[in-house]
Design a protein around this motif. Structure first.
Motif, short mmCIF file in Angstrom:
data_model
loop_
_atom_site.label_atom_id
_atom_site.label_comp_id
_atom_site.label_asym_id
_atom_site.label_seq_id
_atom_site.Cartn_x
_atom_site.Cartn_y
_atom_site.Cartn_z
N ASP A 100 0.86 -1.19 0.00
CA ASP A 100 0.00 0.00 0.00
C ASP A 100 0.90 1.24 0.00
O ASP A 100 1.62 1.49 0.97
CB ASP A 100 -0.92 -0.01 1.23
CG ASP A 100 -2.01 1.04 1.15
OD1 ASP A 100 -1.78 2.08 0.51
OD2 ASP A 100 -3.08 0.82 1.75
N ASP A 101 0.85 2.01 -1.08
CA ASP A 101 1.74 3.17 -1.17
C ASP A 101 1.36 4.26 -0.17
O ASP A 101 2.22 5.02 0.30
CB ASP A 101 1.74 3.73 -2.59
CG ASP A 101 0.34 4.04 -3.09
OD1 ASP A 101 -0.63 3.68 -2.40
OD2 ASP A 101 0.23 4.63 -4.18
N LYS A 102 0.08 4.33 0.22
CA LYS A 102 -0.33 5.35 1.19
C LYS A 102 0.27 5.07 2.57
O LYS A 102 0.76 5.97 3.25
CB LYS A 102 -1.85 5.41 1.27
CG LYS A 102 -2.52 5.89 -0.01
CD LYS A 102 -4.03 5.95 0.15
CE LYS A 102 -4.69 6.44 -1.13
NZ LYS A 102 -6.18 6.48 -1.01
N LEU A 104 2.93 3.36 3.09
CA LEU A 104 4.37 3.55 2.98
C LEU A 104 4.74 5.03 3.03
O LEU A 104 5.72 5.41 3.67
CB LEU A 104 4.86 2.91 1.68
CG LEU A 104 6.38 2.75 1.53
CD1 LEU A 104 6.93 1.79 2.57
CD2 LEU A 104 6.73 2.24 0.13
N ASP A 105 3.95 5.86 2.38
CA ASP A 105 4.24 7.29 2.35
C ASP A 105 4.04 7.94 3.72
O ASP A 105 4.75 8.90 4.07
CB ASP A 105 3.35 8.00 1.32
CG ASP A 105 3.71 7.59 -0.11
OD1 ASP A 105 4.86 7.15 -0.32
OD2 ASP A 105 2.84 7.68 -1.00
N PRO A 112 7.77 -2.04 1.12
CA PRO A 112 6.60 -2.59 0.43
C PRO A 112 6.51 -4.09 0.62
O PRO A 112 7.49 -4.81 0.40
CB PRO A 112 6.84 -2.22 -1.04
CG PRO A 112 7.81 -1.10 -1.01
CD PRO A 112 8.67 -1.32 0.20
N SER A 257 5.58 5.91 -8.33
CA SER A 257 4.79 5.51 -7.18
C SER A 257 5.67 4.84 -6.14
O SER A 257 6.69 4.21 -6.46
CB SER A 257 3.67 4.56 -7.61
OG SER A 257 2.97 4.07 -6.51
N SER A 258 5.29 4.97 -4.87
CA SER A 258 6.06 4.34 -3.79
C SER A 258 6.03 2.83 -3.90
O SER A 258 6.99 2.14 -3.53
CB SER A 258 5.50 4.79 -2.43
OG SER A 258 5.60 6.20 -2.29
N VAL A 259 4.91 2.29 -4.38
CA VAL A 259 4.78 0.84 -4.61
C VAL A 259 4.35 0.64 -6.06
O VAL A 259 3.21 0.94 -6.43
CB VAL A 259 3.74 0.21 -3.66
CG1 VAL A 259 3.64 -1.29 -3.92
CG2 VAL A 259 4.11 0.46 -2.20
N ASP A 260 5.26 0.20 -6.88
CA ASP A 260 4.93 -0.02 -8.29
C ASP A 260 4.85 -1.51 -8.58
O ASP A 260 5.05 -2.35 -7.70
CB ASP A 260 5.97 0.65 -9.20
CG ASP A 260 7.39 0.22 -8.87
OD1 ASP A 260 7.66 -0.99 -8.94
OD2 ASP A 260 8.21 1.09 -8.51
N ASP A 263 7.73 -3.76 -7.57
CA ASP A 263 7.82 -4.13 -6.16
C ASP A 263 6.96 -5.36 -5.85
O ASP A 263 7.24 -6.10 -4.91
CB ASP A 263 7.37 -2.97 -5.27
CG ASP A 263 8.38 -1.83 -5.27
OD1 ASP A 263 9.58 -2.13 -5.32
OD2 ASP A 263 7.96 -0.67 -5.24
#
Length: 410
Positions: A100-102, A104-105, A112, A257-260, A263
């Motif tokens: 979840d990139d949110k 992680l951010d 990830p 994106s933080s999680v692409d 990943d």
């Protein structure tokens, strides 16, 4: 182990890798072939693609550039080397809800796919068991891409080589006697004329060329196209059906994106659980977080491979369309034939000669002439081409009176 010994071992590994790349370079030099029996699209399969796979298989086995393939962090209950070996040869995993990139951010996740996961937890996870097989699969795919080339060499049977060898150095036949230059013999003018007449006779009598030569080539070209589809499926299956849209997703979403997607398919940090019996016989669970250094190379290899498969598929399809166009146009268009033989025959060809050769010979004979033109001197080929056209016209003129005489009988 002392630092000096480590340096010596590392130097030896570097030298070994350089030698390996050197051997590949020696076998894949971009130099003219002695005999050309295929086209540049065919070479994309058995030269460029095979080279890609061989280089990739070497990269994923080289530790000096990416370090250890896997390095796990766990408690002191299991020795580090045991945990590393266990997690490399078994499956590591990532937790789906941790992709979840949110989270992680906002700092709620460290990496990830790495998050809380209890024993026998119903949380969905993604297991990663492919990485230890990557070098073997890449090498196996390299062999598969070379098979159609070997098949065509076998089916072609050395026909072009037979003719090319007989015409070697004939472009330099300027004297009445045979000349020797080094280890090479330049035939005399009479020998040159005899060899050219032999080839003209073979084409005129239809003894040497048969209709299946071009059919076999087209079968191999179709197999190349089908093979690309098969390789795409094999790679997709190998990566647990996440290769199919890998390149398009990377292209559309980018890597901002933080999680692409990379990943998810090629995680750099994964989880691993080691089971061990305790002093009293109870099973103990040791949780570990593993650094997957190998995936730093894998994600780039397979992303590039996705785009390469698309590129080579398009080129192969266009090559088959060109083959279809030559079948349709070779006996119908003088301009098309002049374009095909433009680089093989110096000066302008007589349109009547082009018409005689292209219209009255089969497609196999025409295609064989095209490949013959790529293997011998242009001046010699033009002499052969014009001679074949004259032979065909003479043969037609001899048949015409016979037809008229038979009509007079009625």
């Amino acid at each position: 182990m002392s630092s000096s010994k480590k340096d010596v071992l590392k130097t030896r590994e570097n030298m070994s890798l350089v030698k390996t790349f050197g051997s590949i370079k020696d076998n894949f030099k971009l130099k003219p072939q002695q005999y050309i029996i295929d086209n540049w699209v065919f070479k994309l399969h058995y030269k460029a693609t095979v080279l890609f796979f061989l280089v990739a298989s070497i990269l994923v086995t080289s530790r000096q550039y990416i370090g250890e393939h896997i390095r796990c962090i766990s408690d002191k209950g299991v020795p580090e080397h045991v945990m590393n070996t266990y997690c490399f040869f078994t499956t590591t995993f990532t937790v789906v809800k941790a992709l979840d990139d949110k989270l992680l951010d906002t700092g709620n996740l460290a990496h990830p796919g790495v998050g809380p996961y209890g024993i026998d937890s119903p949380e969905p996870i993604i297991r990663h068991a492919y990485y230890q097989w990557v070098p073997f699969v890449l090498f196996f795919q390299a062999i598969m891409f070379y098979i159609t080339h070997l098949m065509w060499k076998k089916l072609e049977g050395g026909r072009l080589r037979f003719l090319v060898d007989s015409l070697k150095w004939t472009a330099f036949s300027l004297e009445d006697k045979e000349m020797k230059v080094g280890d090479n013999k330049i035939p005399s003018k009479s020998d040159k004329e005899a060899k050219i007449m032999q080839i003209r006779k073979l084409f005129l009598d239809g003894m040497y060329i048969n209709k299946y030569w071009s059919v076999k080539l087209m079968i191999c070209e179709i197999l190349n196209l089908l093979h690309i589809v098969l390789q795409f499926y094999i790679t997709d299956k190998f990566l647990d059906y996440r290769f199919n849209d890998l390149g398009s997703t990377v292209w559309n979403e980018g890597l901002d994106s933080s999680v692409d997607v990379l990943d998810e398919v090629f995680p750099k940090i994964t989880k691993c659980t080691f089971h061990k019996y305790g002093p009293s016989g109870s099973i103990q669970f040791h949780d570990a977080m593993c650094i997957m250094a190998l995936n730093i190379i894998n994600d780039k290899i397979y992303t590039g491979l996705w785009f390469w498969f698309i590129f080579i598929f398009i080129c192969t399809a266009l090559g088959l369309l060109w083959r279809l166009l030559t079948i349709v146009m070779h006996a119908r268009s003088r301009g098309f034939n002049r374009m095909v033989f433009a680089s093989s025959c110096p000066g302008r060809l007589n349109p009547w000669n082009v018409l005689n050769v292209s219209k009255h010979y089969s497609y196999t004979d025409w295609l064989f002439l095209v490949y013959l033109s790529k293997n011998i001197d242009p001046v010699v080929f033009k002499e052969i081409f014009v001679g074949i056209a004259e032979d065909m016209e003479e043969k037609r003129s001899l048949k015409q009176p016979l037809i008229n005489d038979s009509m007079d009988l009625y």
